[in-house]
Design a protein around this motif. Structure first.
Motif, PDB file in Angstrom:
ATOM      1  N   CYS A  34      44.216  44.399  23.635  1.00  0.00           N
ATOM      2  CA  CYS A  34      43.169  45.390  23.318  1.00  0.00           C
ATOM      3  C   CYS A  34      43.793  46.628  22.673  1.00  0.00           C
ATOM      4  CB  CYS A  34      42.395  45.779  24.582  1.00  0.00           C
ATOM      5  SG  CYS A  34      41.371  44.444  25.241  1.00  0.00           S
ATOM      6  N   ALA A  35      44.914  47.082  23.211  1.00  0.00           N
ATOM      7  CA  ALA A  35      45.565  48.272  22.637  1.00  0.00           C
ATOM      8  C   ALA A  35      45.977  47.995  21.191  1.00  0.00           C
ATOM      9  CB  ALA A  35      46.774  48.660  23.486  1.00  0.00           C
ATOM     10  N   TYR A  36      46.472  46.790  20.936  1.00  0.00           N
ATOM     11  CA  TYR A  36      46.873  46.438  19.570  1.00  0.00           C
ATOM     12  C   TYR A  36      45.654  46.384  18.645  1.00  0.00           C
ATOM     13  CZ  TYR A  36      48.445  43.762  15.591  1.00  0.00           C
ATOM     14  OH  TYR A  36      48.703  43.355  14.309  1.00  0.00           O
ATOM     15  N   ASP A  38      42.969  47.856  18.841  1.00  0.00           N
ATOM     16  CA  ASP A  38      42.399  49.190  18.585  1.00  0.00           C
ATOM     17  C   ASP A  38      43.120  49.915  17.445  1.00  0.00           C
ATOM     18  OD1 ASP A  38      40.176  50.628  19.436  1.00  0.00           O
ATOM     19  OD2 ASP A  38      41.347  51.973  20.720  1.00  0.00           O
ATOM     20  N   THR A  39      44.338  49.463  17.132  1.00  0.00           N
ATOM     21  CA  THR A  39      45.068  50.090  16.007  1.00  0.00           C
ATOM     22  C   THR A  39      44.635  49.511  14.659  1.00  0.00           C
ATOM     23  OG1 THR A  39      46.896  48.479  15.950  1.00  0.00           O
ATOM     24  CG2 THR A  39      47.129  50.356  17.470  1.00  0.00           C
ATOM     25  N   LEU A  40      43.834  48.437  14.686  1.00  0.00           N
ATOM     26  CA  LEU A  40      43.539  47.709  13.446  1.00  0.00           C
ATOM     27  C   LEU A  40      42.248  48.123  12.771  1.00  0.00           C
ATOM     28  CD1 LEU A  40      44.522  44.023  14.360  1.00  0.00           C
ATOM     29  CD2 LEU A  40      45.957  45.845  13.409  1.00  0.00           C
ATOM     30  N   HIS A  41      41.520  49.048  13.367  1.00  0.00           N
ATOM     31  CA  HIS A  41      40.238  49.414  12.754  1.00  0.00           C
ATOM     32  C   HIS A  41      40.151  50.941  12.605  1.00  0.00           C
ATOM     33  CE1 HIS A  41      38.308  51.001  16.446  1.00  0.00           C
ATOM     34  NE2 HIS A  41      39.153  50.181  17.046  1.00  0.00           N
ATOM     35  N   GLY A  42      39.284  51.354  11.705  1.00  0.00           N
ATOM     36  CA  GLY A  42      39.191  52.780  11.401  1.00  0.00           C
ATOM     37  C   GLY A  42      38.019  53.475  12.072  1.00  0.00           C
ATOM     38  N   GLU A  75      42.780  58.376  22.470  1.00  0.00           N
ATOM     39  CA  GLU A  75      44.213  58.522  22.189  1.00  0.00           C
ATOM     40  C   GLU A  75      44.903  59.550  23.065  1.00  0.00           C
ATOM     41  OE1 GLU A  75      44.725  57.179  17.594  1.00  0.00           O
ATOM     42  OE2 GLU A  75      43.242  58.728  18.034  1.00  0.00           O
ATOM     43  N   SER A  76      44.157  60.483  23.642  1.00  0.00           N
ATOM     44  CA  SER A  76      44.827  61.525  24.429  1.00  0.00           C
ATOM     45  C   SER A  76      43.854  62.145  25.420  1.00  0.00           C
ATOM     46  CB  SER A  76      45.363  62.623  23.493  1.00  0.00           C
ATOM     47  OG  SER A  76      44.264  63.202  22.814  1.00  0.00           O
ATOM     48  N   LYS A 114      37.875  55.014  18.238  1.00  0.00           N
ATOM     49  CA  LYS A 114      38.784  54.227  19.080  1.00  0.00           C
ATOM     50  C   LYS A 114      38.118  53.891  20.406  1.00  0.00           C
ATOM     51  CE  LYS A 114      41.986  54.138  16.071  1.00  0.00           C
ATOM     52  NZ  LYS A 114      42.139  52.892  15.296  1.00  0.00           N
ATOM     53  N   ARG A 152      41.534  59.515  28.057  1.00  0.00           N
ATOM     54  CA  ARG A 152      42.427  58.357  27.985  1.00  0.00           C
ATOM     55  C   ARG A 152      42.755  57.843  29.379  1.00  0.00           C
ATOM     56  NH1 ARG A 152      45.933  55.715  24.792  1.00  0.00           N
ATOM     57  NH2 ARG A 152      47.946  55.096  25.606  1.00  0.00           N
TER      58      ARG A 152
END
Ligand SMILES: N[C@@H](CCC(=O)N[C@@H](CS)C(=O)NCC(=O)O)C(=O)O
Length: 213
Positions: free
Chosen positions: A71-73, A75-79, A86-87, A82, A91
């Motif tokens: 899931c974490a990966y 989430d990096t693949l779309h614009g 992220e913080s 999120k 989070r």
């Protein structure tokens, strides 16, 4: 990408529901696998030393395993927004909810070992009871702490797929005395991501196991 998957795995479904919610499902080929710690699946072990699904296979890159990591990966693949903030406190809240959901699945699996999967003479009722207590205590925690009105995040996906699997396996129910959780879950189950990924099938365990040489 390919996803090593099992139609009755709450963890595999979590990864796939996440992919749907992130708008990435069309780019993922689902490859069905059966796993059990009592039956070695060489295809899965070739990608994940733990022999578990889900595993995400990426062309020319290392496999990614464990639903949290997949899931974490993803989430990096779309614009878009999120699904894992992220913080900040958001989070940690979302990751904490995900951790409780992971514990629901782990506890449910243990209850099944101690009730239906392990041969009867090897079952240990106090262990079953201990895991049932983790389930009920987590249901209470979610009733109190789940942010039911927030936009969808990974914690929601993890909790919904965990609760859905617990019902599928007729494990102790979260429904009595938890109206907030029930209302949220019943609405979440109607989402397209959940409807596209129905649970089905039985776990195949071996009654006895020959140790590897
Ligand atoms: N922490 C892992 C758990 C994965 C897991 O336990 N998958 C089960 C299917 S529900 C499995 O493949 N079990 C086989 C085994 O335990 O050997 C995750 O979140 O992906």
């Amino acid at each position: 990408m390919k996803l090593l998957y099992q139609t009755h795995s709450p963890y595999a479904r979590k990864a796939l529901v996440f992919a749907h919610e992130a708008g990435l499902a069309a780019g993922i080929e689902v490859v069905h696998q059966e796993t059990s710690p009592t039956v070695r699946n060489p295809r899965v072990f070739a990608e994940n030393p733990l022999g578990k699904v889900p595993v995400l296979l990426r062309p020319g890159q290392q496999p990614i395993f464990d639903s949290d990591v997949i899931c974490a990966y993803l989430d990096t693949l779309h614009g878009a927004r999120k699904l894992i903030p992220e913080s900040g406190e958001a989070r940690w809240h979302v990751l904490r909810v995900q951790a409780v959901a992971q514990g629901l699945c782990e506890s449910g699996i243990q209850v099944r070992w101690e009730t239906v999967r392990r041969p009867e003479h090897l079952r240990y009722p106090p262990l079953r009871d201990g895991y049932v207590e983790k389930l009920t205590s987590s249901f209470d925690w979610l009733e109190q702490h789940l942010d039911v009105a927030s936009p969808v995040h990974v914690g929601h996906v993890a909790v919904a797929t965990a609760l859905s699997w617990l019902e599928f396996r007729t494990l102790p129910s979260f429904r009595p005395h938890r109206p907030r959780l029930v209302e949220w879950f019943d609405a979440f189950e109607k989402r397209e991501s959940m409807r596209a990924t129905p649970l089905s099938g039985e776990t195949v365990d071996s009654p006895s196991r020959t140790p590897p040489i």
